[in-house]
Design a protein around this motif. Structure first.
Motif, PDB file in Angstrom:
ATOM      1  N   ASP A   1       0.807  -1.214   0.000  1.00 22.68           N
ATOM      2  CA  ASP A   1       0.000   0.000   0.000  1.00 22.68           C
ATOM      3  C   ASP A   1       0.843   1.268   0.000  1.00 22.68           C
ATOM      4  O   ASP A   1       0.525   2.231  -0.669  1.00 22.68           O
ATOM      5  CB  ASP A   1      -0.918   0.034   1.227  1.00 22.68           C
ATOM      6  CG  ASP A   1      -1.926  -1.094   1.180  1.00 22.68           C
ATOM      7  OD1 ASP A   1      -2.335  -1.455   0.062  1.00 22.68           O
ATOM      8  OD2 ASP A   1      -2.292  -1.611   2.250  1.00 22.68           O
ATOM      9  N   THR A   2       1.930   1.255   0.787  1.00 22.52           N
ATOM     10  CA  THR A   2       2.702   2.489   0.917  1.00 22.52           C
ATOM     11  C   THR A   2       3.768   2.623  -0.167  1.00 22.52           C
ATOM     12  O   THR A   2       4.466   3.618  -0.225  1.00 22.52           O
ATOM     13  CB  THR A   2       3.404   2.570   2.292  1.00 22.52           C
ATOM     14  OG1 THR A   2       4.289   1.462   2.406  1.00 22.52           O
ATOM     15  CG2 THR A   2       2.406   2.540   3.414  1.00 22.52           C
ATOM     16  N   THR A   3       3.933   1.604  -1.002  1.00 22.22           N
ATOM     17  CA  THR A   3       5.000   1.702  -2.005  1.00 22.22           C
ATOM     18  C   THR A   3       4.455   1.679  -3.421  1.00 22.22           C
ATOM     19  O   THR A   3       5.167   1.419  -4.375  1.00 22.22           O
ATOM     20  CB  THR A   3       6.014   0.538  -1.861  1.00 22.22           C
ATOM     21  OG1 THR A   3       5.296  -0.688  -1.878  1.00 22.22           O
ATOM     22  CG2 THR A   3       6.786   0.649  -0.581  1.00 22.22           C
ATOM     23  N   ARG A   4       3.162   1.939  -3.542  1.00 22.13           N
ATOM     24  CA  ARG A   4       2.555   1.861  -4.864  1.00 22.13           C
ATOM     25  C   ARG A   4       3.098   2.950  -5.804  1.00 22.13           C
ATOM     26  O   ARG A   4       3.380   2.705  -6.967  1.00 22.13           O
ATOM     27  CB  ARG A   4       1.041   1.963  -4.743  1.00 22.13           C
ATOM     28  CG  ARG A   4       0.323   1.275  -5.878  1.00 22.13           C
ATOM     29  CD  ARG A   4      -1.130   1.015  -5.524  1.00 22.13           C
ATOM     30  NE  ARG A   4      -1.313  -0.151  -4.680  1.00 22.13           N
ATOM     31  CZ  ARG A   4      -2.208  -0.221  -3.699  1.00 22.13           C
ATOM     32  NH1 ARG A   4      -2.971   0.796  -3.410  1.00 22.13           N
ATOM     33  NH2 ARG A   4      -2.311  -1.323  -2.996  1.00 22.13           N
ATOM     34  N   ALA A   5       3.248   4.158  -5.280  1.00 22.14           N
ATOM     35  CA  ALA A   5       3.690   5.267  -6.135  1.00 22.14           C
ATOM     36  C   ALA A   5       5.144   5.091  -6.533  1.00 22.14           C
ATOM     37  O   ALA A   5       5.952   4.541  -5.781  1.00 22.14           O
ATOM     38  CB  ALA A   5       3.509   6.587  -5.401  1.00 22.14           C
ATOM     39  N   LYS A   6       5.471   5.542  -7.723  1.00 20.82           N
ATOM     40  CA  LYS A   6       6.832   5.424  -8.227  1.00 20.82           C
ATOM     41  C   LYS A   6       7.807   6.189  -7.336  1.00 20.82           C
ATOM     42  O   LYS A   6       7.555   7.327  -6.976  1.00 20.82           O
ATOM     43  CB  LYS A   6       6.880   5.981  -9.653  1.00 20.82           C
ATOM     44  CG  LYS A   6       8.086   5.511 -10.402  1.00 20.82           C
ATOM     45  CD  LYS A   6       8.113   5.953 -11.822  1.00 20.82           C
ATOM     46  CE  LYS A   6       9.534   5.756 -12.306  1.00 20.82           C
ATOM     47  NZ  LYS A   6       9.682   5.906 -13.707  1.00 20.82           N
ATOM     48  N   GLY A   7       8.889   5.531  -6.980  1.00 21.27           N
ATOM     49  CA  GLY A   7       9.908   6.196  -6.175  1.00 21.27           C
ATOM     50  C   GLY A   7       9.633   6.191  -4.679  1.00 21.27           C
ATOM     51  O   GLY A   7      10.471   6.615  -3.894  1.00 21.27           O
ATOM     52  N   SER A   8       8.463   5.688  -4.257  1.00 19.22           N
ATOM     53  CA  SER A   8       8.130   5.756  -2.832  1.00 19.22           C
ATOM     54  C   SER A   8       9.002   4.797  -2.011  1.00 19.22           C
ATOM     55  O   SER A   8       9.404   5.108  -0.894  1.00 19.22           O
ATOM     56  CB  SER A   8       6.653   5.458  -2.617  1.00 19.22           C
ATOM     57  OG  SER A   8       6.294   4.283  -3.288  1.00 19.22           O
ATOM     58  N   HIS A   9       9.276   3.648  -2.589  1.00 16.69           N
ATOM     59  CA  HIS A   9      10.176   2.657  -2.019  1.00 16.69           C
ATOM     60  C   HIS A   9      11.497   3.342  -1.621  1.00 16.69           C
ATOM     61  O   HIS A   9      11.961   3.275  -0.489  1.00 16.69           O
ATOM     62  CB  HIS A   9      10.439   1.639  -3.129  1.00 16.69           C
ATOM     63  CG  HIS A   9      10.980   0.341  -2.663  1.00 16.69           C
ATOM     64  ND1 HIS A   9      10.347  -0.840  -2.886  1.00 16.69           N
ATOM     65  CD2 HIS A   9      12.119   0.026  -2.007  1.00 16.69           C
ATOM     66  CE1 HIS A   9      11.044  -1.826  -2.377  1.00 16.69           C
ATOM     67  NE2 HIS A   9      12.129  -1.323  -1.841  1.00 16.69           N
ATOM     68  N   GLU A  10      12.037   4.025  -2.621  1.00 16.01           N
ATOM     69  CA  GLU A  10      13.291   4.740  -2.501  1.00 16.01           C
ATOM     70  C   GLU A  10      13.233   5.794  -1.382  1.00 16.01           C
ATOM     71  O   GLU A  10      14.119   5.874  -0.546  1.00 16.01           O
ATOM     72  CB  GLU A  10      13.517   5.431  -3.847  1.00 16.01           C
ATOM     73  CG  GLU A  10      14.919   5.735  -4.185  1.00 16.01           C
ATOM     74  CD  GLU A  10      15.025   6.033  -5.688  1.00 16.01           C
ATOM     75  OE1 GLU A  10      14.103   5.662  -6.456  1.00 16.01           O
ATOM     76  OE2 GLU A  10      16.016   6.646  -6.069  1.00 16.01           O
ATOM     77  N   GLN A  11      12.158   6.564  -1.392  1.00 16.62           N
ATOM     78  CA  GLN A  11      12.014   7.640  -0.409  1.00 16.62           C
ATOM     79  C   GLN A  11      11.927   7.096   1.009  1.00 16.62           C
ATOM     80  O   GLN A  11      12.547   7.625   1.922  1.00 16.62           O
ATOM     81  CB  GLN A  11      10.761   8.459  -0.711  1.00 16.62           C
ATOM     82  CG  GLN A  11      10.964   9.442  -1.852  1.00 16.62           C
ATOM     83  CD  GLN A  11       9.645   9.929  -2.419  1.00 16.62           C
ATOM     84  OE1 GLN A  11       8.589   9.740  -1.817  1.00 16.62           O
ATOM     85  NE2 GLN A  11       9.707  10.542  -3.584  1.00 16.62           N
ATOM     86  N   LEU A  12      11.147   6.018   1.179  1.00 18.70           N
ATOM     87  CA  LEU A  12      10.988   5.433   2.506  1.00 18.70           C
ATOM     88  C   LEU A  12      12.330   4.949   3.049  1.00 18.70           C
ATOM     89  O   LEU A  12      12.685   5.213   4.192  1.00 18.70           O
ATOM     90  CB  LEU A  12       9.995   4.271   2.461  1.00 18.70           C
ATOM     91  CG  LEU A  12       8.517   4.636   2.360  1.00 18.70           C
ATOM     92  CD1 LEU A  12       7.672   3.394   2.125  1.00 18.70           C
ATOM     93  CD2 LEU A  12       8.050   5.345   3.625  1.00 18.70           C
ATOM     94  N   LEU A  13      13.088   4.259   2.187  1.00 19.83           N
ATOM     95  CA  LEU A  13      14.384   3.746   2.633  1.00 19.83           C
ATOM     96  C   LEU A  13      15.346   4.878   2.944  1.00 19.83           C
ATOM     97  O   LEU A  13      16.097   4.834   3.913  1.00 19.83           O
ATOM     98  CB  LEU A  13      14.981   2.820   1.570  1.00 19.83           C
ATOM     99  CG  LEU A  13      14.287   1.470   1.422  1.00 19.83           C
ATOM    100  CD1 LEU A  13      14.930   0.675   0.305  1.00 19.83           C
ATOM    101  CD2 LEU A  13      14.354   0.694   2.724  1.00 19.83           C
ATOM    102  N   GLN A  14      15.313   5.888   2.105  1.00 15.50           N
ATOM    103  CA  GLN A  14      16.165   7.054   2.317  1.00 15.50           C
ATOM    104  C   GLN A  14      15.855   7.670   3.685  1.00 15.50           C
ATOM    105  O   GLN A  14      16.749   7.946   4.476  1.00 15.50           O
ATOM    106  CB  GLN A  14      15.893   8.089   1.209  1.00 15.50           C
ATOM    107  CG  GLN A  14      16.727   9.345   1.318  1.00 15.50           C
ATOM    108  CD  GLN A  14      18.151   9.103   0.843  1.00 15.50           C
ATOM    109  OE1 GLN A  14      18.384   8.420  -0.143  1.00 15.50           O
ATOM    110  NE2 GLN A  14      19.110   9.644   1.571  1.00 15.50           N
ATOM    111  N   ALA A  15      14.567   7.846   3.960  1.00 16.05           N
ATOM    112  CA  ALA A  15      14.139   8.450   5.218  1.00 16.05           C
ATOM    113  C   ALA A  15      14.609   7.602   6.399  1.00 16.05           C
ATOM    114  O   ALA A  15      15.118   8.122   7.391  1.00 16.05           O
ATOM    115  CB  ALA A  15      12.626   8.604   5.239  1.00 16.05           C
ATOM    116  N   PHE A  16      14.484   6.282   6.252  1.00 18.12           N
ATOM    117  CA  PHE A  16      14.908   5.399   7.337  1.00 18.12           C
ATOM    118  C   PHE A  16      16.428   5.484   7.513  1.00 18.12           C
ATOM    119  O   PHE A  16      16.930   5.591   8.629  1.00 18.12           O
ATOM    120  CB  PHE A  16      14.473   3.965   7.060  1.00 18.12           C
ATOM    121  CG  PHE A  16      14.673   3.040   8.223  1.00 18.12           C
ATOM    122  CD1 PHE A  16      13.955   3.221   9.386  1.00 18.12           C
ATOM    123  CD2 PHE A  16      15.585   2.004   8.154  1.00 18.12           C
ATOM    124  CE1 PHE A  16      14.136   2.383  10.478  1.00 18.12           C
ATOM    125  CE2 PHE A  16      15.781   1.153   9.241  1.00 18.12           C
ATOM    126  CZ  PHE A  16      15.048   1.342  10.398  1.00 18.12           C
TER     127      PHE A  16
END
Ligand code: ADP
Ligand code: ZN
Ligand code: ZN
Length: 804
Positions: free
Chosen positions: A587-602
């Motif tokens: 659900d939280t990684t559907r948008a393009k690049g969101s995967h990347e952003q979440l990991l970056q934030a972590f």
């Protein structure tokens, strides 16, 4: 002399699964080559096809042979190697050759068929609304009429022969082009043009004057606007005067969103050096050897890959690196880009059709030397391959689930033989099949037993959730996990919480004793069907009603099992007010690049907890993670799959490996209702060998791979009786053809017994040696394709299936 092209056409049906002869018109003989795509007439329409051979004679009577309509590629899109590989795939996986050819190409190059309406009369003779539309062009896509609700009018016009319809083959993706300005080279001419511009057009005059300093250059219009403080209007006027021209330039879309820092080679550990040397020797000796690189998590397998690739590039060859889709994280791809920079292409499902096409073209045109990609990247059209690497080789995503049902490992090994180069299969927890082959010296085993910086593996603690329940703890966190979380929050270290969602809520378990309902015949978990409150075995068809009480302990805490990430997040907030949680799931990684952003934030420390499903189990390498919590180790254990234990052990080892990879030591808490199960018990020590021995024993007893091979036949039809009937016919026929030591199980209704309104039945073939199997299956396919298919039956054959 005539030129004839043998073409595999884009029609997947049995009678056409062979090359057809087409005449190559004289004007095309210079262009056409094997491996080119062409448009050819087939029946009443034009279809896409692949030229697989060119010859000078044909058995087709010359008056009957049809000509190629168009050549779509100036340069072939498929090499001779790929054409051979397609033939091999066709036999090896029992698929249509066209499917094998298409799977090697980016989807942009696959055909798109469009219906086009052609105007056949004077515009004025058409009804008013149709006139409106045909005014733009004589050829209009049918969907334009559909959008404007004009299909009835169009139909009438077709009847009146005012309009005809044609099927047109188009390509799905386009080469991206940008408009640039090319200034003419002739300075004298520029001076003349400038002299002729009236003084009132001051801006134009200035621009042409400036252009004389840049004669012959190609530049972006934006640069000109900025430099000269001028507008498109002025530039257009100057172009009209002949001082410059607009040109289209091909560009690549850039899938990389950020720059990466260059990194240097690390000094290898002794274990790494030993492994690397063996691989180097095989590269130098041009030996098509397969290495199984088994290294514990954090042992530096990736560094071995990187240094192998450096060697290959140095020899002027290319490298293919496959990683499971799920671990194609930015962190992983960056490690390759940080060493090899612009020489790396990346291919995964997160890219758009256009981006994938461009990455493919970079490979095809030799602009890059390394590809890092998911399964299909194994077909990267390099012509001088020096190494093929499969990281996390045990992952089930390396097998394609639909036709052609190939395994990337098999294709990699085929290509390695073609190119005389080695293959590396890397994993901390190899598949049983691969490890068994390594033990038999079919593969060469290389082992990394220690972590690269000699850090110890994290300490794993197994918590029995049944005890928690007895102590009155009904939450999803054990006492022990809560305490460990609290400590991390105080120390400002980071936590990964892993929710195992494989097999989510599909099995029935007793919360008091951990018993999971099993099939009496197969030793495999029964799958829960909510609709009729039944539990069913997908191997043999055995089924029972969900019992009211546990058959082991008579507790009434028996229910189907599972919980979602959102629920976990809420509970965390309840117990640890103010805790910062990043949730990572579909659900939280559907948008393009969101995967990347979440990991970056972590990675930047913006959260205390990374909470997620499968997608966080791999590839994470952050120094501040010191605690990994596995909330529900059991779910994957009860998948209705003979590989359930193997997958669970692999998953637990992977996810544990995320903790304590750098200076700070790591800790892992694994929560389970079945601590006595060997897959869980043995994950405590994270040692592969004892698990391997134990699991091999189980497989031997139950008659599963690697001791036996499996083939799965599925039959479907809209009508349940037809599906059952023909599945029965298939089984009967197989029984009559195959030898007695082959066991044929079924037919039974498939796991998902009804999909897209078709009923599915299946049968499973277990065998050890059966030389007649492939010929027999081909025969069955022939019966199906020539007869059953007309009755609406669909039959598929899956050799070495993943899921059953
Ligand atoms: P694996 O792929 O086996 O899980 P990695 O390649 O991710 O392991 O390595 C784990 C960590 O160790 C990474 O941070 C990596 O940079 C580091 N590393 C690997 N090899 C070396 C080495 N020879 N010297 C120092 N650090 C290393
Ligand atoms: Zn019980
Ligand atoms: Zn069963």
């Amino acid at each position: 002399m005539i030129t004839v092209a043998q073409v595999i056409v884009d029609v997947a049906a049995y009678p056409v699964d062979r090359p057809f002869d087409y005449l190559v018109p004289a004007e095309m003989t210079q262009i056409i080559e094997t491996g080119c795509r062409v448009k050819v007439p087939f029946g009443p329409r034009n279809v896409l096809g692949f030229v697989v051979a060119i010859k000078n004679e044909t058995d087709v009577p010359i008056e009957k042979i049809k000509p190629v309509s168009q050549v779509l590629d100036i340069e072939p899109v498929l090499t001779g190697e790929m054409l051979d590989l397609a033939k091999w795939l066709k036999n090896e996986t029992i698929c249509y050759e066209i499917d094998a050819l298409q799977v090697m190409l980016p989807s942009a190059l696959r055909a798109k068929y469009e219906k086009i309406a052609n105007l056949q009369t004077e515009l004025e003779l058409l009804p008013e609304p149709l006139q409106e539309i045909f005014r733009a062009s004589q050829q209009i896509n049918l969907n334009v009429f559909e959008k404007n609700n004009l299909l009835p009018q169009l139909k009438a016009a077709i009847k009146n022969k005012q309009v005809s319809i044609a099927n047109v083959v188009k390509q799905k993706g386009k080469v991206k082009e940008v408009r640039k300005v090319q200034i003419i080279e002739d300075n004298q001419k520029l001076a003349d043009i400038q002299a002729n511009i009236s003084n009132r057009a001051k801006k134009q005059k200035q621009l042409v004057e400036w252009m004389q300093l840049h004669a012959g250059e190609i530049m972006n219009p934006e640069v000109i606007y900025k430099e000269m403080h001028t507008s498109a209007q002025v530039l257009n006027a100057v172009v009209d005067l002949g001082a410059a021209a607009f040109v289209q330039e091909e560009v690549y879309r850039d899938p990389f969103t950020k720059e990466v820092k260059r990194t240097n080679f690390l000094n290898l550990t002794d274990e790494q050096s030993v492994a690397l040397n063996q691989i180097m020797n095989a590269i130098e000796g041009q030996e098509p050897k397969t290495f199984l690189l088994q290294g514990v998590t954090g042992s530096g397998k990736t560094e071995v890959y990187l240094q192998t690739i450096a060697k290959v590039l140095n020899d002027g060859k290319e490298a293919i690196v496959l990683v499971p889709e799920i671990s194609l994280t930015p962190q992983m791809t960056e490690r390759f880009r940080s060493r090899f920079g612009e020489l790396v292409a990346v291919m995964h499902s997160g890219l758009s059709v256009g981006e994938k096409y461009d990455e493919w073209r970079k490979i095809h045109q030799g602009k890059v030397k390394v590809v890092v990609g998911a399964r299909s990247a194994v077909f990267a059209p390099f012509e001088n391959v020096g190494i093929i690497i499969l990281d996390e080789e045990h992952e089930s995503t390396y097998k394609q689930e639909d036709s052609p049902r190939y395994h990337a490992r098999d294709v990699a090994i085929w290509r390695s033989k073609y190119h005389n180069c080695p293959v590396i299969l890397g994993s901390a927890t190899p598949s049983l099949e691969s490890f068994a082959r390594a033990k038999k010296n079919v593969y060469t085993l290389l082992t990394l037993k220690e972590r690269a910086l000699k850090q110890s593996l994290p300490k794993v603690q197994i918590v029995d959730m049944r005890d928690e329940l007895k102590k009155g703890n009904r939450s999803m966190f054990s006492q022990s996990l809560m305490e460990s979380i609290q400590i991390r929050l105080e120390k400002k270290e980071q936590i990964v919480l892993f929710l195992n969602r494989r097999g989510y809520s599909s099995f029935v378990m007793c919360r008091d004793c951990g018993t999971v309902l099993q099939c009496e015949n197969c030793d495999i978990s029964l799958t829960y069907h909510r609709k009729n409150e039944k539990c069913k075995c997908h191997y043999c068809g055995y089924e029972i009603h969900v019992p009211k009480t546990c058959p082991q302990c008579q507790s009434d805490h028996i229910r189907y099992f599972g919980t979602g990430t959102q629920k976990v997040e809420e509970e965390l907030a309840k117990f640890f007010p103010g805790i910062r949680v990043l949730r990572m799931d579909v659900d939280t990684t559907r948008a393009k690049g969101s995967h990347e952003q979440l990991l970056q934030a972590f990675g930047d420390g913006e959260a205390d907890v990374l909470l997620g499903t499968q997608m966080i189990a791999k590839g994470l390498d952050y120094p501040n993670i010191t605690l990994v919590g596995v909330l529900s180790a059991d779910t994957s254990l009860h998948l209705p799959d003979f590989r359930a234990a193997e997958k669970t052990f692999q998953l637990l080892t992977q996810v544990s490996g995320r903790a304590g990879r750098h200076e700070k030591p790591g800790e892992v808490v694994v929560q389970t209702y079945t601590p006595e199960h060997y897959a869980i018990e043995l994950s405590e020590a994270q040692e592969y060998d004892p698990f391997y021995e134990r699991e091999m024993h189980m497989r031997h007893q139950a008659g599963y791979p690697p001791y036996y091979y499996l083939a799965l036949i599925q039959v479907s039809h809209e009508d349940v009786l037809m599906a059952a009937d023909y599945a029965g016919k298939a089984v009967e026929w197989l029984r009559s053809q195959l030898s007695f030591n082959v066991s044929i199980i079924g037919p039974t209704a498939s796991g998902i017994s009804r999909l897209q309104n078709r009923y599915r039945y299946q049968c499973l073939i277990k065998y050890k040696v059966e030389p007649d199997l492939i010929p027999t299956l081909l025969q069955l396919i022939k019966i199906y394709r020539s007869d059953w298919i007309k009755k609406g039956i669909n039959l598929t054959v899956d050799l070495d299936p993943n899921m059953i």
